[in-house]
Design a protein around this motif. Sequence first.
Motif, PDB file in Angstrom:
ATOM      1  N   ILE A  25       0.923  -1.121  -0.196  1.00 43.30           N
ATOM      2  CA  ILE A  25       0.154   0.041   0.083  1.00 43.30           C
ATOM      3  C   ILE A  25       0.688   1.435  -0.026  1.00 43.30           C
ATOM      4  O   ILE A  25       0.417   2.303  -0.544  1.00 43.30           O
ATOM      5  CB  ILE A  25      -1.024   0.052   1.331  1.00 43.30           C
ATOM      6  N   LEU A  29       0.191   4.249  -2.361  1.00 40.87           N
ATOM      7  CA  LEU A  29       0.113   5.587  -1.833  1.00 40.87           C
ATOM      8  C   LEU A  29       1.086   6.882  -2.628  1.00 40.87           C
ATOM      9  O   LEU A  29       0.493   7.647  -3.120  1.00 40.87           O
ATOM     10  CB  LEU A  29       0.525   5.753  -0.642  1.00 40.87           C
ATOM     11  N   ALA A  32      -0.692   7.131  -5.584  1.00 37.33           N
ATOM     12  CA  ALA A  32      -2.017   8.511  -5.651  1.00 37.33           C
ATOM     13  C   ALA A  32      -1.241   9.708  -5.519  1.00 37.33           C
ATOM     14  O   ALA A  32      -2.138  10.654  -6.193  1.00 37.33           O
ATOM     15  CB  ALA A  32      -2.772   8.022  -4.488  1.00 37.33           C
ATOM     16  N   ILE A  83      -6.520  19.776  -1.103  1.00 38.45           N
ATOM     17  CA  ILE A  83      -7.281  18.550  -1.057  1.00 38.45           C
ATOM     18  C   ILE A  83      -6.390  17.344  -1.233  1.00 38.45           C
ATOM     19  O   ILE A  83      -6.245  16.510  -0.178  1.00 38.45           O
ATOM     20  CB  ILE A  83      -8.384  18.604  -2.080  1.00 38.45           C
ATOM     21  N   SER A  86      -4.049  17.048   1.589  1.00 37.15           N
ATOM     22  CA  SER A  86      -4.504  16.725   3.063  1.00 37.15           C
ATOM     23  C   SER A  86      -4.902  15.112   3.006  1.00 37.15           C
ATOM     24  O   SER A  86      -4.758  14.578   3.919  1.00 37.15           O
ATOM     25  CB  SER A  86      -5.618  17.407   3.250  1.00 37.15           C
ATOM     26  N   PHE A  87      -5.053  14.685   1.710  1.00 40.06           N
ATOM     27  CA  PHE A  87      -5.758  13.368   1.678  1.00 40.06           C
ATOM     28  C   PHE A  87      -4.529  12.278   1.631  1.00 40.06           C
ATOM     29  O   PHE A  87      -4.498  11.512   2.232  1.00 40.06           O
ATOM     30  CB  PHE A  87      -6.465  12.823   0.301  1.00 40.06           C
ATOM     31  N   PHE A  90      -3.663  11.970   5.223  1.00 39.86           N
ATOM     32  CA  PHE A  90      -4.409  11.102   5.905  1.00 39.86           C
ATOM     33  C   PHE A  90      -4.088   9.694   5.661  1.00 39.86           C
ATOM     34  O   PHE A  90      -4.119   8.724   6.364  1.00 39.86           O
ATOM     35  CB  PHE A  90      -5.838  11.372   5.748  1.00 39.86           C
ATOM     36  N   LEU A  91      -4.040   9.354   4.118  1.00 38.81           N
ATOM     37  CA  LEU A  91      -3.631   8.050   3.759  1.00 38.81           C
ATOM     38  C   LEU A  91      -2.359   7.530   4.661  1.00 38.81           C
ATOM     39  O   LEU A  91      -2.105   6.540   4.421  1.00 38.81           O
ATOM     40  CB  LEU A  91      -3.671   7.939   2.463  1.00 38.81           C
ATOM     41  N   LEU A  94      -3.041   6.748   7.943  1.00 34.68           N
ATOM     42  CA  LEU A  94      -4.021   5.621   7.831  1.00 34.68           C
ATOM     43  C   LEU A  94      -3.222   4.234   7.543  1.00 34.68           C
ATOM     44  O   LEU A  94      -3.197   3.156   8.095  1.00 34.68           O
ATOM     45  CB  LEU A  94      -5.363   5.621   6.995  1.00 34.68           C
ATOM     46  N   GLY A  95      -2.116   4.179   6.570  1.00 35.94           N
ATOM     47  CA  GLY A  95      -1.455   3.201   6.124  1.00 35.94           C
ATOM     48  C   GLY A  95      -0.592   2.842   7.313  1.00 35.94           C
ATOM     49  O   GLY A  95      -0.236   1.402   7.496  1.00 35.94           O
ATOM     50  N   ARG A  97      -0.999   3.318  10.309  1.00 35.16           N
ATOM     51  CA  ARG A  97      -1.685   2.670  11.571  1.00 35.16           C
ATOM     52  C   ARG A  97      -2.044   1.274  10.868  1.00 35.16           C
ATOM     53  O   ARG A  97      -2.132   0.379  12.149  1.00 35.16           O
ATOM     54  CB  ARG A  97      -2.963   3.444  11.677  1.00 35.16           C
ATOM     55  N   ALA A  98      -2.443   0.850   9.735  1.00 31.92           N
ATOM     56  CA  ALA A  98      -2.889  -0.574   9.328  1.00 31.92           C
ATOM     57  C   ALA A  98      -1.607  -1.224   9.405  1.00 31.92           C
ATOM     58  O   ALA A  98      -1.795  -2.253   9.988  1.00 31.92           O
ATOM     59  CB  ALA A  98      -3.335  -0.228   8.023  1.00 31.92           C
TER      60      ALA A  98
ATOM     61  N   TYR B 155     -17.036  18.605  -7.311  1.00 35.70           N
ATOM     62  CA  TYR B 155     -15.843  17.614  -6.730  1.00 35.70           C
ATOM     63  C   TYR B 155     -15.333  17.987  -5.576  1.00 35.70           C
ATOM     64  O   TYR B 155     -15.200  17.020  -4.542  1.00 35.70           O
ATOM     65  CB  TYR B 155     -14.600  17.988  -7.765  1.00 35.70           C
ATOM     66  N   ILE B 163     -13.612  12.846   3.193  1.00 35.12           N
ATOM     67  CA  ILE B 163     -12.776  12.950   4.238  1.00 35.12           C
ATOM     68  C   ILE B 163     -13.526  12.671   5.489  1.00 35.12           C
ATOM     69  O   ILE B 163     -12.975  12.090   6.583  1.00 35.12           O
ATOM     70  CB  ILE B 163     -12.059  14.338   4.450  1.00 35.12           C
ATOM     71  N   PHE B 166     -14.081   9.079   5.977  1.00 35.68           N
ATOM     72  CA  PHE B 166     -12.816   8.332   6.527  1.00 35.68           C
ATOM     73  C   PHE B 166     -12.761   8.426   7.996  1.00 35.68           C
ATOM     74  O   PHE B 166     -12.530   7.375   8.599  1.00 35.68           O
ATOM     75  CB  PHE B 166     -11.580   9.005   6.042  1.00 35.68           C
ATOM     76  N   LEU B 178      -9.467  -0.536  10.441  1.00 33.77           N
ATOM     77  CA  LEU B 178      -8.327  -0.034   9.554  1.00 33.77           C
ATOM     78  C   LEU B 178      -8.167  -0.899   8.177  1.00 33.77           C
ATOM     79  O   LEU B 178      -7.811  -0.335   7.210  1.00 33.77           O
ATOM     80  CB  LEU B 178      -6.953  -0.354  10.426  1.00 33.77           C
ATOM     81  N   VAL B 182      -8.629   1.076   4.593  1.00 35.28           N
ATOM     82  CA  VAL B 182      -7.578   1.274   3.729  1.00 35.28           C
ATOM     83  C   VAL B 182      -7.948   1.125   2.379  1.00 35.28           C
ATOM     84  O   VAL B 182      -7.989   1.805   1.300  1.00 35.28           O
ATOM     85  CB  VAL B 182      -6.444   0.261   4.089  1.00 35.28           C
ATOM     86  N   PHE B 186      -8.456   4.279  -0.319  1.00 36.39           N
ATOM     87  CA  PHE B 186      -7.477   4.352  -1.548  1.00 36.39           C
ATOM     88  C   PHE B 186      -8.743   4.180  -2.954  1.00 36.39           C
ATOM     89  O   PHE B 186      -8.475   5.196  -3.793  1.00 36.39           O
ATOM     90  CB  PHE B 186      -6.741   3.119  -1.769  1.00 36.39           C
ATOM     91  N   LEU B 189     -10.504   7.511  -3.105  1.00 36.74           N
ATOM     92  CA  LEU B 189      -9.533   8.467  -3.796  1.00 36.74           C
ATOM     93  C   LEU B 189      -9.278   8.306  -5.188  1.00 36.74           C
ATOM     94  O   LEU B 189      -9.203   9.374  -5.918  1.00 36.74           O
ATOM     95  CB  LEU B 189      -8.156   8.422  -3.003  1.00 36.74           C
TER      96      LEU B 189
END
Lengths: 125, 522
Positions: A25, A29, A32, A83, A86-87, A90-91, A94-95, A97-98, B155, B163, B166, B178, B182, B186, B189
């Motif tokens: 991931i 990421l 992305a 945007i 910030s995403f 966050f990701l 999140l990644g 933490r996962a 958008y 967000i 999430f 979690l 994920v 993803f 997004l």
Amino acid sequence: MEPLFALLVGALFTVSIYLFMSKHIIRVLMGAAILSNAVNLLIFTAGRVTREVPPIIGANSDVLPAAAANPLPQALVLTAIVIAFSFFAFLLVLGYRAFQKLGTDDSDEMRVAEPVNEPAPPLGY
Amino acid sequence: MAGKTAGLEDLSVAFVMEPVAAADWLIPAPVVFCLLAGSVLLMLRKRTDLQPLIAIPALVILSALTLGLLAHVVINGTATMTMGRWLPPFGISFTVDALGAFFAATSSLVALAAGIYGRSDVDHSGQRYGFYPFLLLIMAGVLGAFMTGDIFNLYVWFEVLLISSFGLLVLGSERSQLDGGVKYAFLNLIATTLFLVATGYLYGLFGTLNMADIAVKASELRAAAPLMTLVTLFLLAFAMKAAAFPVNFWLPASYHTPKLVVSALFAGLLTKVGIYALLRILGMLFPVERLELSYIIAIAAALTMVLGVLGALAQNDIRRSMGFLVVSGIGVMMAGLAIGSPAGLSGTIFYAAHSMVVMTALYFAIGIGAQLGGSFMLTSAGGLYARNATLAFVTLMLFLSVSGLPPFSGFWPKVMLVKASLDIGAWWLAGAILVTGLLTTITVGRIWALAYWRPAQAEAAEQAAAQTLPAGAVAALAGLVILTIGAGIWPEPVMVLVQDAARGLIDPSAYVLSVFPGEVPQ
């Protein structure tokens, strides 16, 4: 100028799609992040790339000079950057933490929500 | 003022000069109110005792605002407010037609029910995590998406709701959350990025992002520009948002992991925003391209509904089963979009509103069932009827409603959609809708027989403490059940409303006139 930008956007899309095909991931990421930059450049190019005149109306005129730059894509790109940034933040969290909780960043091994050997529902009453 | 503007042209050429009519302040009010209430709740994040006391009245006010807006739109027609006094297409317009107002009102009622239910479902730490602020902010995103008349703005509202979703999804940060989070994050997004790609191309082609402006210019540009590519990109992006086959796998992977009330809210609202965007962009802005793509949409719709319900049939976990039923419902809505006739679009709009209410209520019902000492697993669930016959009966009504049986709200849109697809000779699409209804009945019938009718399993019977049900949760469920029964036995007002909304999509002249008064659209 535009063809050059188009090629760059295409190259960035290629890279990000290559990264999306990874199982890890963190690489997805990165994909992305690159994709969002590619899209920003795409919007920027779509609003025509020019280095002529800034979009300011002079003291003695009522309208813009003909070859003025287009300010709207910049506003759009700025919003999209905020945007996307910030995403990305966050990701990333999140990644991480996962990864901490699940002990892997391999999406094939992340099967907590969808267990591999879940029992079938009862077939009879 | 006069001194400052001396030497410039008359300002009224570029600016909205007349003051906004009092009733038109209702247009941005729900979104502004959500953001305000959300930020107040965010500041009071540590006072978990105050959170529901502020949030639930706020949601009541929100529902009143959106219902008022719906009444305003029904009485006065499509309403527009353009921000910052810049005339459209330069200012960002909020344009509310019957479709947007109807969806906005339904979704705020669903959010109110979720707020009330959340009181008993979200514990102290969940509220400390920010359940109520996120709930208000997700509503800001959802309502903004329903109301905006600008595609880039759409958008932005998608991102606002994404967000917040999430945040709601990982409330509590459990392992499964979690994991599901994920995949949800993803893939969603990527879907919004695809939407942004399409928006960039759209701006490149049209030089405008105002929907009314695009609706006018689309017919002029059609011969010269590659609109099919553009519309296909939009279709892919929104189909992913709406969880249509084959881009739906993020939904069953994640919707069963969060707190039950969050699942209920997601199942009720989020995928419908995707359907709304499909209706708005494919149905209203690019009807010619929609017609060209209609076979693809119809095949995707049929596969979504049938494979969705087969997925539901194969699950042991009731919550995962419900997730697949959400997907299946999306297929039914896509069918109406593929048909594209007034009857088809009305059916889609009706079904989407029905699905908002019923899917949320279903999650509530199974959540209350689990609190009664049942289980989410079909292998071990049982005995709920013996414990609370009323709940079992209400759940059965919801199950019948989701299958589309009369006299519940799912029946009428399915009748409309089957009839609309037979009208254009798409018997296989009508067949898919009917087969899906049958398979859904089997799925929910089995859940009811096993979890409610069957005597309690031995180990479950021991832990079955005779709990009293939380009054708030029961009230929230009851409210939604009344809505679905009401729309089922008295469908005329809803029918009039959805036909009005569908007419507005097929002939956007009222929409265009509302944004550009005086301009006569083609």
